[in-house]
Design a protein around this motif. Structure first.
Motif, PDB file in Angstrom:
ATOM      1  N   MET B  12       0.887  -1.161   0.000  1.00 45.81           N
ATOM      2  CA  MET B  12       0.000   0.000   0.000  1.00 45.81           C
ATOM      3  C   MET B  12       0.919   1.203   0.000  1.00 45.81           C
ATOM      4  SD  MET B  12      -2.835  -1.328   2.761  1.00 45.81           S
ATOM      5  CE  MET B  12      -4.175  -0.223   2.373  1.00 45.81           C
ATOM      6  N   GLN B  13       0.722   2.088  -0.985  1.00 43.54           N
ATOM      7  CA  GLN B  13       1.693   3.173  -1.159  1.00 43.54           C
ATOM      8  C   GLN B  13       1.033   4.536  -1.095  1.00 43.54           C
ATOM      9  OE1 GLN B  13       3.416   1.994  -4.864  1.00 43.54           O
ATOM     10  NE2 GLN B  13       4.861   0.584  -3.881  1.00 43.54           N
ATOM     11  N   LYS B  27      -0.131   9.763   3.802  1.00 43.76           N
ATOM     12  CA  LYS B  27       0.883   9.118   2.965  1.00 43.76           C
ATOM     13  C   LYS B  27       1.502   7.904   3.647  1.00 43.76           C
ATOM     14  CE  LYS B  27       2.100  13.404   0.624  1.00 43.76           C
ATOM     15  NZ  LYS B  27       2.121  14.471   1.675  1.00 43.76           N
ATOM     16  N   VAL B  28       0.669   6.950   3.958  1.00 41.70           N
ATOM     17  CA  VAL B  28       1.140   5.756   4.655  1.00 41.70           C
ATOM     18  C   VAL B  28       1.616   4.711   3.647  1.00 41.70           C
ATOM     19  CG1 VAL B  28       0.371   3.777   6.016  1.00 41.70           C
ATOM     20  CG2 VAL B  28      -0.256   6.092   6.705  1.00 41.70           C
ATOM     21  N   ASP B  29       2.794   4.158   3.886  1.00 41.45           N
ATOM     22  CA  ASP B  29       3.288   3.022   3.103  1.00 41.45           C
ATOM     23  C   ASP B  29       3.241   1.786   3.989  1.00 41.45           C
ATOM     24  OD1 ASP B  29       3.901   4.565   0.879  1.00 41.45           O
ATOM     25  OD2 ASP B  29       5.834   5.142   1.733  1.00 41.45           O
ATOM     26  N   PHE B  30       2.765   0.704   3.406  1.00 40.70           N
ATOM     27  CA  PHE B  30       2.683  -0.520   4.201  1.00 40.70           C
ATOM     28  C   PHE B  30       2.939  -1.702   3.279  1.00 40.70           C
ATOM     29  CE2 PHE B  30       0.265  -4.033   6.088  1.00 40.70           C
ATOM     30  CZ  PHE B  30       0.786  -4.016   7.365  1.00 40.70           C
ATOM     31  N   THR B  66      -2.921   0.625  -4.086  1.00 40.25           N
ATOM     32  CA  THR B  66      -2.704  -0.689  -3.497  1.00 40.25           C
ATOM     33  C   THR B  66      -2.227  -1.633  -4.592  1.00 40.25           C
ATOM     34  OG1 THR B  66      -4.517  -0.285  -1.969  1.00 40.25           O
ATOM     35  CG2 THR B  66      -3.796  -2.550  -2.207  1.00 40.25           C
ATOM     36  N   LEU B  67      -1.120  -2.353  -4.316  1.00 38.76           N
ATOM     37  CA  LEU B  67      -0.606  -3.330  -5.274  1.00 38.76           C
ATOM     38  C   LEU B  67      -0.667  -4.710  -4.635  1.00 38.76           C
ATOM     39  CD1 LEU B  67       2.673  -1.393  -6.102  1.00 38.76           C
ATOM     40  CD2 LEU B  67       0.627  -1.408  -7.506  1.00 38.76           C
ATOM     41  N   LEU B 221       2.350   3.162  13.858  1.00 40.32           N
ATOM     42  CA  LEU B 221       1.603   4.307  13.325  1.00 40.32           C
ATOM     43  C   LEU B 221       1.383   5.314  14.452  1.00 40.32           C
ATOM     44  CD1 LEU B 221      -1.334   2.863  11.179  1.00 40.32           C
ATOM     45  CD2 LEU B 221       0.644   4.103  10.343  1.00 40.32           C
ATOM     46  N   ARG B 222       1.453   6.590  14.090  1.00 41.68           N
ATOM     47  CA  ARG B 222       1.091   7.614  15.062  1.00 41.68           C
ATOM     48  C   ARG B 222       0.517   8.802  14.303  1.00 41.68           C
ATOM     49  NH1 ARG B 222       5.551  11.154  17.010  1.00 41.68           N
ATOM     50  NH2 ARG B 222       6.628   9.248  17.578  1.00 41.68           N
ATOM     51  N   ASP B 223      -0.634   9.268  14.721  1.00 40.59           N
ATOM     52  CA  ASP B 223      -1.300  10.398  14.075  1.00 40.59           C
ATOM     53  C   ASP B 223      -1.384  10.222  12.564  1.00 40.59           C
ATOM     54  OD1 ASP B 223      -1.541  11.577  16.527  1.00 40.59           O
ATOM     55  OD2 ASP B 223       0.341  12.675  16.363  1.00 40.59           O
ATOM     56  N   GLY B 224      -1.681   9.026  12.123  1.00 41.95           N
ATOM     57  CA  GLY B 224      -1.886   8.789  10.704  1.00 41.95           C
ATOM     58  C   GLY B 224      -0.615   8.691   9.881  1.00 41.95           C
ATOM     59  N   ARG B 225       0.539   8.639  10.533  1.00 38.76           N
ATOM     60  CA  ARG B 225       1.793   8.515   9.787  1.00 38.76           C
ATOM     61  C   ARG B 225       2.570   7.296  10.254  1.00 38.76           C
ATOM     62  NH1 ARG B 225       2.345  14.525   9.232  1.00 38.76           N
ATOM     63  NH2 ARG B 225       2.181  14.478  11.479  1.00 38.76           N
ATOM     64  N   VAL B 226       3.365   6.746   9.352  1.00 37.40           N
ATOM     65  CA  VAL B 226       4.213   5.623   9.744  1.00 37.40           C
ATOM     66  C   VAL B 226       5.444   6.183  10.441  1.00 37.40           C
ATOM     67  CG1 VAL B 226       5.645   3.744   8.915  1.00 37.40           C
ATOM     68  CG2 VAL B 226       3.428   4.169   7.862  1.00 37.40           C
ATOM     69  N   ILE B 227       5.674   5.782  11.682  1.00 36.15           N
ATOM     70  CA  ILE B 227       6.833   6.261  12.429  1.00 36.15           C
ATOM     71  C   ILE B 227       8.028   5.373  12.132  1.00 36.15           C
ATOM     72  CG2 ILE B 227       7.752   6.704  14.743  1.00 36.15           C
ATOM     73  CD1 ILE B 227       5.522   8.615  13.721  1.00 36.15           C
TER      74      ILE B 227
END
Lengths: 259, 506
Positions: B12-13, B27-30, B66-67, B221-227
């Motif tokens: 997920m990009q 802008k979460v990458d997973f 999403t890929l 995750l914190r506040d909608g961002r990837v830490i």
């Protein structure tokens, strides 16, 4: 008012019949008209209390409870009268059914008074406010420290009382108590309420709309009579109108929710 | 599947998603590789469930892609997600309790008899279900109704149900919340069996011990961002905690200094379960007592018990020196307790009624005489509260449903301030409202303390409990596991206790 709390009362027709017949019986036995009126109102209060108790304290679904009391009331009526109508012969009932005060028929005055009282209760009293609130969100009311059970109970008692009152008017109009009286009344009452814009899920609506709804139902029946439509078709028409009204109620609500 | 070791099973990009007033994901990458257990951690509101709901096709993303195995896919509905092999096991089960285990497992794809497509082939159903359960290495009778199973067994049936579809990506949301240690072991065996077959598991949990046991990779995750997102071996427990709570305590929590007075509410050995551990605490005039804990740690039940909704199995409550039996919310209100419920929509407000009617719902006796309402008295109370709480509404007659979340919450508070209780219990008072409204709610909490009220602030948002409270009591799985004051009351310490560790740190 019951519908405003999110409930329903199917037993009004049966209550009307039983109250009317017991009132006629009381009149024949004692010859006292006022005692007969009290008997009718008493029956209404009693059935209302039974409904209220089971719905609010035993937490049974109102639909089932009032369906059961409807059957009970109808059954007792038939047992008591053995299926025969009871004649009523009393000046008091004459007056209630056919009298005029200041040129206005007494039944109209009674009904007008009821609408005024109900309107006042709904808009100006604590009880009325709670009816709307409970219908809107029972859980929130409970968590605000409100005695939800007692108020729901009272609503059903009040509904039974009104059914008793209408049995007095009906009996007085016909000067006899019919064991089958009030058949389909629950339908008419619910139809009037819904046509008047009260939401079946509770919390919304009012007495003004219901009055209009009652007029529509009345005019519909009367109009079909005048047009020489067979009475058999009248229920068909009523059913269709109710279905349409409920559909509209639902449509309005889904647009309100999607905002 | 996953022949190519360089392509993640799921990528997920740059996923972003906003809700009115909140940026839930930024802008979460997973990435998820076949054969791995990937843990997703973060505080409540960090964005975990939003991310999962996007993956499961419940929400649509604002931007990002999403890929799956390198190919871009569009997931617009839960049905599509399931076609791509994505299954989510939710915290709440979706089983039909009256139906048997095999019926539940095979519900989405019932085998029919050859030639008679409308008849269910019960034999094939039972054997299909049996096969899946055998694969998982569990021994549950397929013919018993689901309601006769333990919670742990139901959990496994839920997993089996996901496997009856062609699942490649299994998301588990707090799967161990209701399980005992032995049952957790059993579930972990099942998870290991699954990943050894090349499946990938997204594991969401607050329990750090379990995360370190089961997962291969960890994303915070914190506040909608990837830490951060790395193999689990790169983390220590304390680092994870620090990254989760790293939110700064801004000037929002300006609680005025108040002299703490006499005890208002003393709770002694209160039992929420017949076999549980007693809960004791005292809260004083002018004091804000925070009760922290992860969701479901028992703090909400405690609040409801104090308000007469939840059953109490023992212990006593003393209000202003007098022992009290609080048997109903009505009694609670009369004895001077107020409760701001955790969900204002279901339990706090009558949505169809006006602002004014909602505010006076608790004080109808004060605005009526012999049962008849005084509109004047009502209007003056309402005007006062709207001004004091700065409720933004075009008119007191506005239907509550049409207000913003923050203003709705202020109406709930107004309703209770109108009663003026001695003890105000607030459950998650700032859930789902924007920052500005949050700050104002905090200001009101401070004001209540200034007026000598006792406040119980129950929240799973750790910064707010730490920032607003004079003292913080931490709960973990139904028990009070510690009490922190002054300098020792830090976000890290609270988080450590709430996740089942000790206050001093591992």
């Amino acid at each position: 008012m019951v519908i405003l709390t999110g409930g329903i009362d199917l037993s009004v027709g049966g209550t009307v019949a039983l109250a009317g017949c017991l009132a006629a019986g009381a009149l024949q036995a004692t010859g006292n008209s006022w005692l007969a009126v009290l008997a009718a109102l008493g029956v209404g209060l009693m059935i209302g209390s039974v409904n209220g108790f089971f719905v609010s304290y035993a937490k049974l679904p109102p639909f089932i409870v009032t369906l059961a009391t409807l059957a009970l009331a109808r059954g007792f009526t038939l047992v008591y009268t053995e299926g025969r109508p009871l004649l009523v012969d009393s000046p008091v009932f004459d007056m209630i059914g056919g009298g005029f005060i200041a040129g206005i028929p007494v039944p109209v005055l009674i009904v007008a008074a009821v609408y005024v009282v109900v309107g006042f209760v709904l808009n100006q009293t604590k009880f009325g406010r709670l009816i709307y609130a409970i219908g809107g969100n029972e859980q929130a009311c409970k968590l605000s420290g409100i005695n939800v059970e007692r108020n729901k109970m009272l609503v059903y008692v009040w509904c039974g009382f009104l059914a008793g009152l209408s049995s007095v008017i009906l009996t007085a109009r016909l000067l006899s108590a019919q064991p089958t009286a009030g058949a389909g009344y629950e339908l008419d009452a619910i139809a009037a309420v819904i046509l008047g814009g009260t939401s079946l899920s509770g919390g919304e609506g009012g007495v003004r709309g219901t009055l209009i709804g009652a007029f529509i139902i009345g005019v519909l029946a009367n109009g079909l009579n005048l047009l020489n439509v067979s009475p058999f078709y009248q229920d068909v028409a009523k059913g269709a109108v109710i279905l349409a009204a409920v559909l509209m109620d639902k449509a309005f609500h889904s647009t309100a929710d999607s905002r | 599947m996953g022949d190519n070791k360089d392509t993640p099973l799921l990528a997920m990009q740059g996923i972003s998603k906003s809700f009115p007033g909140v940026k839930a994901l930024d802008k979460v990458d997973f990435q998820l590789w076949p054969g791995e257990v990937h843990a997703l951690v973060g505080e409540n509101g960090a964005g975990k469930s939003t991310l999962i709901k996007i993956l499961a096709g419940v929400y649509s993303m604002d931007s990002g892609e999403t890929l799956i195995e390198g190919k871009p896919v569009d997931i617009n509905s839960p049905r599509q997600a399931s076609e791509y092999g994505i299954s989510v096991v939710h915290q709440e089960f979706t089983l039909v309790p009256q139906m048997t285990v095999s019926e539940n497992i095979m519900l989405s794809d019932m085998p029919s008899r050859p030639g008679l497509r409308f008849l269910v082939d019960k034999k094939a159903m039972a054997s299909g279900a049996r096969e899946i359960l055998d694969d998982l290495g569990v021994d549950i009778s397929v013919s018993s109704p689901v309601r006769s199973l333990t919670v742990a067994e139901q959990q496994i049936v839920e997993v089996a149900k996901a496997l009856s579809r062609k699942t490649r990506i299994l998301v588990m949301d707090e799967p161990t919340a209701a399980l005992s240690n032995v049952e957790v072991d059993r579930l972990f065996n099942v998870i290991q069996a699954l990943v050894s077959k090349g499946m990938a598991v997204v594991y969401i949990s607050h329990k750090l011990d379990e995360i370190f046991r089961i997962s291969d990779r960890l994303t915070v995750l914190r506040d909608g961002r990837v830490i951060s997102s790395s193999p689990i071996s790169h983390f220590t427990r304390n680092e994870v905690i620090k990254q989760m709570v790293g939110r700064e305590l801004t000037g929002m929590y300006d609680k005025p200094k108040v002299d703490i007075g006499k005890p208002v509410m003393e709770v002694g050995n209160l039992l929420l379960d017949p076999m549980g551990q007693g809960i004791s605490f005292t809260v004083h005039e002018g004091e804000v007592l925070g009760i922290a804990g992860l969701m479901g740690a028992g703090q909400i039940r405690l609040a409801r018990a104090l308000f007469g909704i939840e059953r109490i199995y023992g212990g006593d409550v003393i209000l202003k020196g007098k022992p009290m039996k609080i048997s109903s919310p009505g009694k609670a209100v009369r004895t001077g307790i107020g409760l701001v419920t955790e969900n204002r929509k279901e339990e706090g407000l009558v949505q169809l009624l006006s602002v004014s009617k909602n505010i006076t719902l608790t004080v109808l006796d004060n605005v009526s005489h012999m049962g008849v309402l005084s509109h004047q008295a009502e209007a003056s109370i309402v005007a006062d509260k709207i001004a004091k709480l700065d409720i933004k509404t075009p008119s007191p007659k506005q239907i509550v449903m049409n207000l913003s979340g923050g203003n709705q919450q202020k109406v709930v508070l107004a309703k209770w301030l109108a009663v003026d209780p001695d003890v105000m219990i607030m459950c998650e008072p700032t859930r789902g409202i924007d920052v500005g409204a949050k700050a104002e709610i905090y200001r009101l909490i401070g004001e209540m303390a200034c007026n000598g009220k006792a406040v119980l602030l129950i929240s799973s948002e750790i910064p707010e409990v730490v920032g607003m409270s004079d003292r913080v009591m931490v709960m973990h799985s139904g028990k009070v596991v510690g009490e922190l004051t002054g300098a020792e009351c830090t976000q890290e310490a609270v988080m450590r206790l709430a996740t089942g560790g000790s206050a001093v740190g591992a």
